[in-house]
Design a protein around this motif. Structure first.
Motif, PDB file in Angstrom:
ATOM      1  N   ASP A 107       0.840  -1.204   0.000  1.00 39.09           N
ATOM      2  CA  ASP A 107       0.000   0.000   0.000  1.00 39.09           C
ATOM      3  C   ASP A 107       0.871   1.249   0.000  1.00 39.09           C
ATOM      4  OD1 ASP A 107      -2.328  -1.478  -0.070  1.00 39.09           O
ATOM      5  OD2 ASP A 107      -2.763  -1.242   2.066  1.00 39.09           O
ATOM      6  N   LYS A 108       1.946   1.228   0.780  1.00 41.53           N
ATOM      7  CA  LYS A 108       2.878   2.363   0.852  1.00 41.53           C
ATOM      8  C   LYS A 108       3.557   2.560  -0.502  1.00 41.53           C
ATOM      9  CE  LYS A 108       7.148   3.724   3.062  1.00 41.53           C
ATOM     10  NZ  LYS A 108       8.362   3.095   3.497  1.00 41.53           N
ATOM     11  N   ASP A 109       4.028   1.467  -1.099  1.00 46.87           N
ATOM     12  CA  ASP A 109       4.669   1.543  -2.406  1.00 46.87           C
ATOM     13  C   ASP A 109       3.678   1.968  -3.485  1.00 46.87           C
ATOM     14  OD1 ASP A 109       7.189   0.946  -1.489  1.00 46.87           O
ATOM     15  OD2 ASP A 109       7.068  -1.176  -1.997  1.00 46.87           O
ATOM     16  N   LYS A 110       2.470   1.450  -3.422  1.00 49.33           N
ATOM     17  CA  LYS A 110       1.444   1.824  -4.393  1.00 49.33           C
ATOM     18  C   LYS A 110       1.179   3.323  -4.315  1.00 49.33           C
ATOM     19  CE  LYS A 110      -3.308   0.932  -5.779  1.00 49.33           C
ATOM     20  NZ  LYS A 110      -4.541   0.175  -5.517  1.00 49.33           N
ATOM     21  N   GLN A 111       1.070   3.857  -3.111  1.00 49.74           N
ATOM     22  CA  GLN A 111       0.826   5.288  -2.959  1.00 49.74           C
ATOM     23  C   GLN A 111       2.009   6.099  -3.475  1.00 49.74           C
ATOM     24  OE1 GLN A 111      -2.186   6.721  -2.058  1.00 49.74           O
ATOM     25  NE2 GLN A 111      -1.101   8.444  -2.980  1.00 49.74           N
ATOM     26  N   ALA A 112       3.234   5.623  -3.241  1.00 55.64           N
ATOM     27  CA  ALA A 112       4.425   6.321  -3.749  1.00 55.64           C
ATOM     28  C   ALA A 112       4.391   6.393  -5.271  1.00 55.64           C
ATOM     29  CB  ALA A 112       5.691   5.617  -3.260  1.00 55.64           C
ATOM     30  N   ILE A 113       3.994   5.305  -5.913  1.00 48.72           N
ATOM     31  CA  ILE A 113       3.913   5.268  -7.372  1.00 48.72           C
ATOM     32  C   ILE A 113       2.810   6.191  -7.878  1.00 48.72           C
ATOM     33  CG2 ILE A 113       3.245   3.754  -9.295  1.00 48.72           C
ATOM     34  CD1 ILE A 113       4.979   1.569  -7.869  1.00 48.72           C
ATOM     35  N   LEU A 154      14.242   7.249 -14.102  1.00 48.52           N
ATOM     36  CA  LEU A 154      15.594   6.713 -14.036  1.00 48.52           C
ATOM     37  C   LEU A 154      16.223   6.956 -15.406  1.00 48.52           C
ATOM     38  CD1 LEU A 154      17.682   5.154 -12.354  1.00 48.52           C
ATOM     39  CD2 LEU A 154      16.771   3.052 -13.349  1.00 48.52           C
ATOM     40  N   ASP A 155      17.187   7.866 -15.454  1.00 43.70           N
ATOM     41  CA  ASP A 155      17.841   8.198 -16.712  1.00 43.70           C
ATOM     42  C   ASP A 155      18.975   7.203 -16.942  1.00 43.70           C
ATOM     43  OD1 ASP A 155      18.421   9.550 -19.028  1.00 43.70           O
ATOM     44  OD2 ASP A 155      19.519  11.166 -18.031  1.00 43.70           O
ATOM     45  N   PHE A 156      18.896   6.435 -18.002  1.00 45.63           N
ATOM     46  CA  PHE A 156      19.905   5.423 -18.290  1.00 45.63           C
ATOM     47  C   PHE A 156      20.066   5.283 -19.796  1.00 45.63           C
ATOM     48  CE2 PHE A 156      15.835   3.324 -18.070  1.00 45.63           C
ATOM     49  CZ  PHE A 156      15.853   2.384 -19.088  1.00 45.63           C
ATOM     50  N   LYS A 157      21.229   4.797 -20.207  1.00 47.59           N
ATOM     51  CA  LYS A 157      21.485   4.593 -21.628  1.00 47.59           C
ATOM     52  C   LYS A 157      20.489   3.568 -22.159  1.00 47.59           C
ATOM     53  CE  LYS A 157      25.004   3.494 -24.957  1.00 47.59           C
ATOM     54  NZ  LYS A 157      26.398   3.508 -25.257  1.00 47.59           N
ATOM     55  N   GLY A 158      19.830   3.915 -23.242  1.00 46.85           N
ATOM     56  CA  GLY A 158      18.851   3.017 -23.839  1.00 46.85           C
ATOM     57  C   GLY A 158      17.421   3.306 -23.414  1.00 46.85           C
ATOM     58  N   GLU A 186      -4.136   0.985 -12.169  1.00 45.25           N
ATOM     59  CA  GLU A 186      -3.861  -0.348 -11.628  1.00 45.25           C
ATOM     60  C   GLU A 186      -2.355  -0.476 -11.430  1.00 45.25           C
ATOM     61  OE1 GLU A 186      -5.296  -3.529 -14.111  1.00 45.25           O
ATOM     62  OE2 GLU A 186      -7.089  -2.385 -14.637  1.00 45.25           O
ATOM     63  N   VAL A 187      -1.935  -0.797 -10.207  1.00 50.08           N
ATOM     64  CA  VAL A 187      -0.517  -0.978  -9.904  1.00 50.08           C
ATOM     65  C   VAL A 187      -0.286  -2.455  -9.590  1.00 50.08           C
ATOM     66  CG1 VAL A 187       1.400  -0.305  -8.413  1.00 50.08           C
ATOM     67  CG2 VAL A 187      -0.404   1.360  -8.944  1.00 50.08           C
ATOM     68  N   HIS A 188       0.676  -3.058 -10.276  1.00 54.89           N
ATOM     69  CA  HIS A 188       0.987  -4.472 -10.093  1.00 54.89           C
ATOM     70  C   HIS A 188       2.466  -4.618  -9.752  1.00 54.89           C
ATOM     71  CE1 HIS A 188      -2.880  -5.512 -11.945  1.00 54.89           C
ATOM     72  NE2 HIS A 188      -2.630  -4.492 -12.747  1.00 54.89           N
ATOM     73  N   PHE A 189       2.760  -5.370  -8.694  1.00 58.65           N
ATOM     74  CA  PHE A 189       4.139  -5.578  -8.256  1.00 58.65           C
ATOM     75  C   PHE A 189       4.623  -6.949  -8.701  1.00 58.65           C
ATOM     76  CE2 PHE A 189       2.336  -2.506  -5.334  1.00 58.65           C
ATOM     77  CZ  PHE A 189       3.304  -1.517  -5.358  1.00 58.65           C
ATOM     78  N   GLU A 190       5.892  -7.007  -9.081  1.00 57.79           N
ATOM     79  CA  GLU A 190       6.497  -8.243  -9.569  1.00 57.79           C
ATOM     80  C   GLU A 190       7.870  -8.414  -8.934  1.00 57.79           C
ATOM     81  OE1 GLU A 190       4.950 -10.246 -11.802  1.00 57.79           O
ATOM     82  OE2 GLU A 190       3.304  -8.895 -12.297  1.00 57.79           O
ATOM     83  N   GLY A 191       8.422  -9.601  -9.097  1.00 54.82           N
ATOM     84  CA  GLY A 191       9.785  -9.875  -8.683  1.00 54.82           C
ATOM     85  C   GLY A 191       9.899 -10.392  -7.270  1.00 54.82           C
ATOM     86  N   LYS A 192      11.038 -10.953  -7.004  1.00 58.02           N
ATOM     87  CA  LYS A 192      11.322 -11.569  -5.712  1.00 58.02           C
ATOM     88  C   LYS A 192      11.115 -10.592  -4.558  1.00 58.02           C
ATOM     89  CE  LYS A 192      15.069 -13.801  -3.214  1.00 58.02           C
ATOM     90  NZ  LYS A 192      16.469 -14.184  -3.267  1.00 58.02           N
ATOM     91  N   ASN A 193      11.630  -9.407  -4.695  1.00 59.65           N
ATOM     92  CA  ASN A 193      11.519  -8.411  -3.627  1.00 59.65           C
ATOM     93  C   ASN A 193      10.465  -7.350  -3.922  1.00 59.65           C
ATOM     94  OD1 ASN A 193      13.637  -9.617  -2.176  1.00 59.65           O
ATOM     95  ND2 ASN A 193      15.130  -8.562  -3.471  1.00 59.65           N
ATOM     96  N   LYS A 194       9.579  -7.640  -4.867  1.00 57.07           N
ATOM     97  CA  LYS A 194       8.558  -6.668  -5.282  1.00 57.07           C
ATOM     98  C   LYS A 194       9.217  -5.348  -5.660  1.00 57.07           C
ATOM     99  CE  LYS A 194       5.099  -9.380  -3.907  1.00 57.07           C
ATOM    100  NZ  LYS A 194       4.715 -10.414  -4.777  1.00 57.07           N
ATOM    101  N   SER A 195      10.346  -5.438  -6.369  1.00 54.60           N
ATOM    102  CA  SER A 195      11.110  -4.248  -6.722  1.00 54.60           C
ATOM    103  C   SER A 195      10.837  -3.775  -8.150  1.00 54.60           C
ATOM    104  CB  SER A 195      12.606  -4.505  -6.540  1.00 54.60           C
ATOM    105  OG  SER A 195      13.005  -5.594  -7.356  1.00 54.60           O
ATOM    106  N   ASP A 253      15.455   2.707  -1.792  1.00 57.79           N
ATOM    107  CA  ASP A 253      14.114   2.847  -1.212  1.00 57.79           C
ATOM    108  C   ASP A 253      13.185   3.697  -2.070  1.00 57.79           C
ATOM    109  OD1 ASP A 253      14.803   1.317   0.981  1.00 57.79           O
ATOM    110  OD2 ASP A 253      15.413   3.044   2.184  1.00 57.79           O
ATOM    111  N   VAL A 254      13.628   4.059  -3.278  1.00 58.64           N
ATOM    112  CA  VAL A 254      12.891   5.013  -4.107  1.00 58.64           C
ATOM    113  C   VAL A 254      12.434   4.349  -5.404  1.00 58.64           C
ATOM    114  CG1 VAL A 254      13.057   7.231  -5.301  1.00 58.64           C
ATOM    115  CG2 VAL A 254      14.273   6.900  -3.146  1.00 58.64           C
ATOM    116  N   TRP A 255      11.189   4.598  -5.782  1.00 61.97           N
ATOM    117  CA  TRP A 255      10.672   4.117  -7.056  1.00 61.97           C
ATOM    118  C   TRP A 255      11.092   5.081  -8.157  1.00 61.97           C
ATOM    119  CZ3 TRP A 255       8.879  -0.545  -7.910  1.00 61.97           C
ATOM    120  CH2 TRP A 255       8.416  -1.294  -6.824  1.00 61.97           C
TER     121      TRP A 255
END
Length: 167
Positions: free
Chosen positions: A27-33, A57-61, A100-109, A145-147
């Protein structure tokens, strides 16, 4: 038998507590997003690149798909799309709904988001007004700790209200 029942109850209570804690975390992460999406909305409407520079997140590509075109990298998105619209448009109103916010991955990252969109505006040069609806997809990665938003894609067409059926 009592020891077995007691152990089972403790395992169930622990699992429920853990699952409930995970729900609060999400819920905290969803609100942050959702807050990031809200700041991006503000940036689009005001031709302000700061919310993009803070939350992307500024990255090459990196590539961001908007209005049928693409911007390669954050500078391209901000300098060739977001900021110039401030001068090109008399106004721009953007609305995201049914987010709609959906979390994925081992650490929901990792999170993916889909939202209904509505975009209205008026072009200064021609006086043409537009009203479009469609969908927006956002991809997020948790960095520390930041999305951070790593990709976005919007698709819209002229708004056509749904006709009501008469019975």
């Amino acid at each position: 038998m009592i020891k077995y029942i007691t152990a089972t109850i403790l395992v169930v209570i622990s699992f429920v507590s853990f699952a409930h804690g995970d729900e609060k975390y999400q819920d905290k992460d969803k609100q942050a997003i959702i807050d990031i999406i809200s700041s991006i909305k503000y940036g689009w409407e005001n031709g302000d690149g700061a919310p993009f520079r803070k939350n992307f997140l500024d990255f090459k590509g990196a590539r961001y798909i908007e209005g049928g075109g693409q911007n390669a990298g954050l500078d391209s998105l901000v300098e060739h799309h977001v900021e110039p619209e401030k001068d090109a448009l008399e106004y721009l109103k953007l609305n995201f709904s049914d987010i709609e916010v959906h979390f994925e991955g081992k650490n929901k990252s990792f999170a993916w988001v889909i939202a209904d969109t509505r975009v209205k505006g008026k072009v200064n040069k021609s006086g043409r007004e537009f009203d479009k609806s469609g969908y927006q997809t956002f991809l997020f990665r948790k960095v520390g700790d930041v999305w951070k938003l790593v990709h976005s894609h919007s698709s819209s067409r002229d708004y056509k209200p749904k006709k009501e059926h008469k019975h």
